[in-house]
Design an enzyme around this catalytic site. Sequence first.
Site, PDB file in Angstrom:
ATOM      1  N   CYS A 234      16.203   4.586   5.455  1.00  0.00           N
ATOM      2  CA  CYS A 234      16.598   4.168   4.100  1.00  0.00           C
ATOM      3  C   CYS A 234      17.798   4.953   3.569  1.00  0.00           C
ATOM      4  CB  CYS A 234      15.419   4.295   3.152  1.00  0.00           C
ATOM      5  SG  CYS A 234      14.046   3.295   3.700  1.00  0.00           S
TER       6      CYS A 234
ATOM      7  N   HIS B 144      17.819   3.949  -4.047  1.00  0.00           N
ATOM      8  CA  HIS B 144      17.202   3.166  -2.977  1.00  0.00           C
ATOM      9  C   HIS B 144      16.000   2.435  -3.568  1.00  0.00           C
ATOM     10  CE1 HIS B 144      15.319   1.909   0.633  1.00  0.00           C
ATOM     11  NE2 HIS B 144      14.336   2.779   0.566  1.00  0.00           N
TER      12      HIS B 144
ATOM     13  N   ASN C  36      12.270  -3.903  -0.233  1.00  0.00           N
ATOM     14  CA  ASN C  36      12.943  -2.755   0.373  1.00  0.00           C
ATOM     15  C   ASN C  36      13.692  -3.235   1.616  1.00  0.00           C
ATOM     16  OD1 ASN C  36      13.638  -0.412   1.711  1.00  0.00           O
ATOM     17  ND2 ASN C  36      11.650   0.569   1.486  1.00  0.00           N
TER      18      ASN C  36
HETATM   19  O1  UT7 Z   1      11.794   3.164   1.933  1.00  0.00           O
HETATM   20  C1  UT7 Z   1      11.308   4.121   2.851  1.00  0.00           C
HETATM   21  C2  UT7 Z   1      10.381   5.036   2.238  1.00  0.00           C
HETATM   22  N1  UT7 Z   1       9.177   4.364   1.855  1.00  0.00           N
HETATM   23  C3  UT7 Z   1       8.693   4.524   0.647  1.00  0.00           C
HETATM   24  O2  UT7 Z   1       9.324   5.158  -0.160  1.00  0.00           O
HETATM   25  C4  UT7 Z   1       7.348   3.917   0.359  1.00  0.00           C
HETATM   26  C5  UT7 Z   1       6.494   4.919  -0.363  1.00  0.00           C
HETATM   27  N2  UT7 Z   1       5.128   4.457  -0.570  1.00  0.00           N
HETATM   28  C6  UT7 Z   1       4.803   3.473  -1.431  1.00  0.00           C
HETATM   29  O3  UT7 Z   1       5.666   2.855  -2.023  1.00  0.00           O
HETATM   30  C7  UT7 Z   1       3.348   3.249  -1.723  1.00  0.00           C
HETATM   31  O4  UT7 Z   1       2.588   4.274  -1.136  1.00  0.00           O
HETATM   32  C8  UT7 Z   1       2.806   1.881  -1.204  1.00  0.00           C
HETATM   33  C9  UT7 Z   1       3.422   0.758  -2.013  1.00  0.00           C
HETATM   34  C10 UT7 Z   1       3.114   1.702   0.272  1.00  0.00           C
HETATM   35  C11 UT7 Z   1       1.287   1.813  -1.418  1.00  0.00           C
HETATM   36  O5  UT7 Z   1       0.961   2.053  -2.758  1.00  0.00           O
HETATM   37  P1  UT7 Z   1      -0.094   3.168  -3.172  1.00  0.00           P
HETATM   38  O6  UT7 Z   1      -0.198   3.107  -4.625  1.00  0.00           O
HETATM   39  O7  UT7 Z   1       0.326   4.465  -2.546  1.00  0.00           O
HETATM   40  O8  UT7 Z   1      -1.400   2.611  -2.502  1.00  0.00           O
HETATM   41  P2  UT7 Z   1      -2.405   3.344  -1.512  1.00  0.00           P
HETATM   42  O9  UT7 Z   1      -1.867   3.321  -0.126  1.00  0.00           O
HETATM   43  O10 UT7 Z   1      -2.812   4.649  -2.088  1.00  0.00           O
HETATM   44  O11 UT7 Z   1      -3.635   2.372  -1.579  1.00  0.00           O
HETATM   45  C12 UT7 Z   1      -4.431   2.227  -2.761  1.00  0.00           C
HETATM   46  C13 UT7 Z   1      -5.479   1.153  -2.521  1.00  0.00           C
HETATM   47  C14 UT7 Z   1      -6.223   1.315  -1.209  1.00  0.00           C
HETATM   48  O12 UT7 Z   1      -7.550   0.845  -1.405  1.00  0.00           O
HETATM   49  P3  UT7 Z   1      -8.758   1.868  -1.630  1.00  0.00           P
HETATM   50  O13 UT7 Z   1      -8.778   2.727  -0.428  1.00  0.00           O
HETATM   51  O14 UT7 Z   1      -8.409   2.607  -2.887  1.00  0.00           O
HETATM   52  O15 UT7 Z   1      -9.927   0.954  -1.780  1.00  0.00           O
HETATM   53  C15 UT7 Z   1      -5.504   0.382  -0.281  1.00  0.00           C
HETATM   54  O16 UT7 Z   1      -6.323  -0.064   0.774  1.00  0.00           O
HETATM   55  O17 UT7 Z   1      -4.817  -0.129  -2.441  1.00  0.00           O
HETATM   56  C16 UT7 Z   1      -5.154  -0.749  -1.203  1.00  0.00           C
HETATM   57  N3  UT7 Z   1      -4.011  -1.523  -0.750  1.00  0.00           N
HETATM   58  C17 UT7 Z   1      -3.789  -2.775  -1.155  1.00  0.00           C
HETATM   59  N4  UT7 Z   1      -4.466  -3.596  -1.979  1.00  0.00           N
HETATM   60  C18 UT7 Z   1      -3.954  -4.834  -2.184  1.00  0.00           C
HETATM   61  C19 UT7 Z   1      -3.017  -1.132   0.079  1.00  0.00           C
HETATM   62  N5  UT7 Z   1      -2.147  -2.139   0.231  1.00  0.00           N
HETATM   63  C20 UT7 Z   1      -2.595  -3.170  -0.523  1.00  0.00           C
HETATM   64  C21 UT7 Z   1      -2.131  -4.458  -0.772  1.00  0.00           C
HETATM   65  N6  UT7 Z   1      -2.828  -5.252  -1.613  1.00  0.00           N
HETATM   66  N7  UT7 Z   1      -0.987  -4.936  -0.217  1.00  0.00           N
END
Ligand code: UT7
Length: 331
Positions: free
Chosen positions: A118, A258, A288
Amino acid sequence: MSNIKITAAITAVGGYVPEDKLTNFDLEKMVDTNDEWIRTRTGISERRILKGEGMATSDMVVPAVRQLCEKRGISPEEIDCLIVGTVTPDMVFPSTANVACDKLGAKNAWGFDVSAACSGFLYSLTQGAALIESGRYKKVVVCGADKMSAIVDYTDRATCIIFGDGAAAVLLEPNEDGTGIQDSILKSDGSGCQFLHMKAGGSKKPASIETVMAREHFAYQEGQAVFKFAVKGMADVSAELLERNGLTGDDIAWLVPHQANLRIIDATANRMGLPKEKVMINIQKYGNTTAATIPLCLWEWESQLKKGDNIVLAAFGGGFTWGATWLKWSY
Ligand code: UT7
């Protein structure tokens, strides 16, 4: 010899996004997710996907660079060098820059790819600016381009909702009026590799039936860990860049962050003391696009930019790689 300092000025911008859209509602039919979750956690509503047999990253680089040449009124033959920031090259080798130069008819250019995920555009821009500042090159094109749909696992809801495809490019030319690229801080930390990488297909783990069956040719991301590093990394480096140049948020016309997650963008803007009106945000439309996010913003906002505007570009991504660049808009 003249004592006037040569700076690398952006003199044109071109961009390309594929026509096909992948909306949150489309994704609802593919994985267990929903529009509301995606919008509130990331800010994304839809992304563009490059479709068609054999269509590759260079097929987005080419229209972006063509548009840039048309805007500037130059022929591709006048390009000295093309640098393409990408993690989704057409092939492992030769470079996408090589392939794109051939398709463009940029017969007098050399070129190479930069792999910095990125941060690919910022790394490439710093490199391109150095070529101009050296006095040896007059027209360097810097492009950020990624066909993320080629390496996204559309059965993994944690990653497939984030990424999209696109490309955008800027032309760098020597300039003596003081505008152009002013300063840049780039960083990398390879220990971050564990949180964001592609497991197979490189020399460490060449492609095999096993790697394909294990779905190891897709981007692997531990989202929460990357998120934590990204919030701190992008905000810290942007603040450091302002501080070392004696700038405050009031001096900055635009932040071009970004586009990985709206919450990371908000954190960076807050840290720099910038109101939302000064932040370029198009993540809702394109998701992204990895190396393409920053130049795609410049492309979309080009008509609103004024000569002399102080602009800060900031990125964080796989590697880890991150950085920030300060430039003064040149036209
Ligand atoms: O560009 C390169 C660098 N990349 C980044 O900067 C990305 C950085 N990370 C992020 O943007 C975020 O971490 C994500 C968007 C990838 C994920 O968001 P989050 O708020 O960190 O979610 P999480 O991984 O902590 O997941 C929270 C909950 C989980 O469920 P439980 O365990 O709390 O029951 C996940 O299983 O949300 C669930 N979950 C989803 N639910 C519905 C994860 N993905 C999804 C989804 N839809 N697509």
